[in-house]
Design a protein around this motif. Structure first.
Motif: not given
Length: 565
Positions: A493-500
């Protein structure tokens, strides 16, 4: 290009003189014949456009950069002064067959088939003239000849392998690098450019790669000091720079250049870098090569597409589209057919795809996987490079296409993480990848992202938010969304992350969208849309996006980040 250079003896010196005389004679006779047969009744333009493509073999980007910054490459420095300089990424075929095929044919190895992955690693092989894909993706000079036979082309070469990659230059000069070829071709190219009138010239230097093989290139990791690279390797690059200076001087002495009646587009690159043990292993230092686009009587505007603070590094497959755009060859002509790269030449100071931060618009570049060519999946490499034998069948056990995803960093990261790749919908024969839908509401284009070797793959991209957040951070929210999925009953599977992050680069908060497992997908091969809307964390100045896959069949597409006011 594995043979060793020999020491200059008296006999070799005599041989050098003989070769020089022969080259001068050949140059003269060949051009006379060309001039007498050329048909050109078209009215002469006020400024003639010319191109010089310079290729040094086996140049590490970090070695070149250190030499340039230490003033050891004065002629390259002149090109940089009047142009733009950056690093380009080569294909995963980090050898001469694949590297120069990328440059001179404008396609990836799925078309020029100059290599494959096998049990012993990357196998660089000579392209086959009988291969249908190779025939259907002609080289730079064949394309120019077919478009307009009055365009005059010339090649000055010291590696015989280029004869299998190139076809139909109007003039071809060759002396093997083992017999002082680089020096002889420098003299021949200078004479030719002073006395004759080529429109497209390719000037090649091979001693750089030989010096690296014989004396060592440098460490396996990226380096930053002169002493990190072998003395002989450094000296070979310095010599190639001096030879290039002689060729550039010949251009500057042309009367048409002096009078402003000629403009020259000059592009410099290499086929591959290298590591301590050589190359052809798809390591970072092997794919990191210098790239210069410059000109004479020509203003070079920012050629590398930039969105926010993301610079889209060029690839060697971009060279032919750049040359064609500069020469004014229409994009709908047959000359462009099948090319995989993008133009880097802009005649005005307006970058074709630049954009500013804006609300309610996707701020991620190439989140839809459409900027690069989509490949035919992990199991198909066995059909590209030659016969379906046991050696090539090994590719089906997990090896991959690795093209370096434009706009994303997927090749300079931790060695424990693999690179990503781009696959087109409907790819595969043994393994059937997600299919393209003919439904009218289909919004995912032709391609999607997939993992590399079995295990974890990763790619990242960052953008600067400070210009927007300083004005409205108290009321700002964001929308993070993506299509994520996998293959049948596999748990890939895949994951999508946004790090601020704050102004010091410290993480404030992160939002993660996890892809569906096999059960959520009902054991089907598909991608599912997921979306999250939240407030932008206070103090955010930068956001870093990470796409990670578990297994090579972790898929993602339409990666999106929108600011909402």
């Amino acid at each position: 290009m594995k043979s060793s250079l020999f020491r200059i003896s008296f006999l070799a010196f005599i041989q050098l003189l003989v070769y020089i005389v022969l080259i001068f004679c050949v140059v003269s006779s060949c051009q006379i014949q060309k001039s007498s047969t050329t048909k050109n009744t078209i009215a002469e333009p006020s400024v003639h456009k010319k191109v010089l493509l310079i290729g040094f073999d086996g140049i590490r980007g970090d070695a070149f950069d250190v030499l340039l910054k230490n003033g050891k490459l004065p002629n390259m420095a002149k090109l940089v002064k009047h142009g733009k300089y950056t690093m380009a990424t080569t294909s995963d075929l980090t050898g001469s067959w694949g590297g120069w095929s990328d440059v001179l044919r404008g396609v990836h190895r799925d078309k020029h088939e100059a290599g494959y992955w096998g049990k012993e690693g990357m196998q660089n092989v000579a392209p086959s003239a009988d291969h249908p894909d190779f025939v259907n993706t002609p080289d730079l000079f064949t394309r120019l000849e077919s478009h307009d036979h009055s365009i005059r082309t010339a090649v000055f070469n010291t590696w015989s392998g280029l004869d299998k990659i190139l076809d139909k230059p109007d003039y071809r000069a060759f002396v093997n690098y083992e017999t002082h070829g680089d020096s002889i071709m420098t003299l021949a190219a200078g004479k030719y450019l002073r006395e004759y009138n080529p429109d497209m010239t390719y000037f090649y230097q091979g001693d750089t790669d030989i010096a690296g093989h014989n004396n060592g290139f440098g460490p396996n990791s990226i380096a930053s000091e002169l002493a990190d690279f072998s003395k002989k390797y450094r000296e070979s690059i310095i010599k190639a720079d001096k030879n290039t200076g002689k060729v550039l001087q010949a251009i500057m002495e042309r009367e048409q250049v002096k009078s402003g009646r000629e403009s020259w587009l000059i592009i410099f690159t290499s086929d591959h870098g290298a590591t301590e043990g050589g190359h052809s292993q798809n390591r970072v230092a092997e794919r990191y090569v210098p790239f210069i686009i410059s000109g004479v009587n020509l203003e070079i505007y920012e050629p590398y597409p930039q969105i926010n603070d993301i610079v889209i590094n060029p690839k060697n497959i971009d060279i032919i589209p750049t040359i064609f755009t500069y020469l004014g060859i229409p994009g709908n002509s047959d000359a462009w057919s099948g090319l995989a790269g993008h133009n880097l030449y802009y005649p005005t100071n307006k970058n074709a795809i630049a954009k500013k931060l804006a609300f309610n618009k996707n701020l991620i570049f190439n989140g839809d996987a459409e900027y690069d060519v989509g490949f035919n999946g992990h199991d198909e490499t066995i059909y590209i490079g030659g016969p379906k034998d046991a050696e090539r069948d090994w590719d089906t056990e997990g090896l991959y296409w690795d093209q370096s995803i434009s706009g994303w960093d997927d090749w300079t990261l931790s060695p424990s993480k693999n690179s990503m790749t781009t696959v087109f919908y409907g790819a595969g024969e043994k393994i059937m990848y997600p299919k393209h839908s003919n439904q009218s509401n289909w919004n995912r284009g032709q391609n999607f992202f997939a993992g590399g070797i079995d295990g974890e793959s990763i790619m990242t991209q960052s953008i600067d938010l400070s210009g927007v957040l300083n004005k409205s951070e108290n009321s700002l929210s964001f929308e993070l969304s993506a299509y994520l999925g996998g293959f049948e009953d596999l748990e890939d599977t895949a994951s999508f992350t946004a790090i601020f992050m704050d102004k010091y680069g410290k993480e404030i908060n992160r939002t993660v969208i996890d892809g569906p497992n096999a059960s959520e997908r009902n054991n089907e091969t598909l991608l599912i849309f997921k979306k999250v809307t939240k407030k932008v964390p206070t103090g955010s100045v930068k956001v870093k996006f990470i796409v990670e896959t578990k297994g090579k069949h972790g898929y993602s597409d339409n990666l999106s980040f929108k600011l909402k006011n």
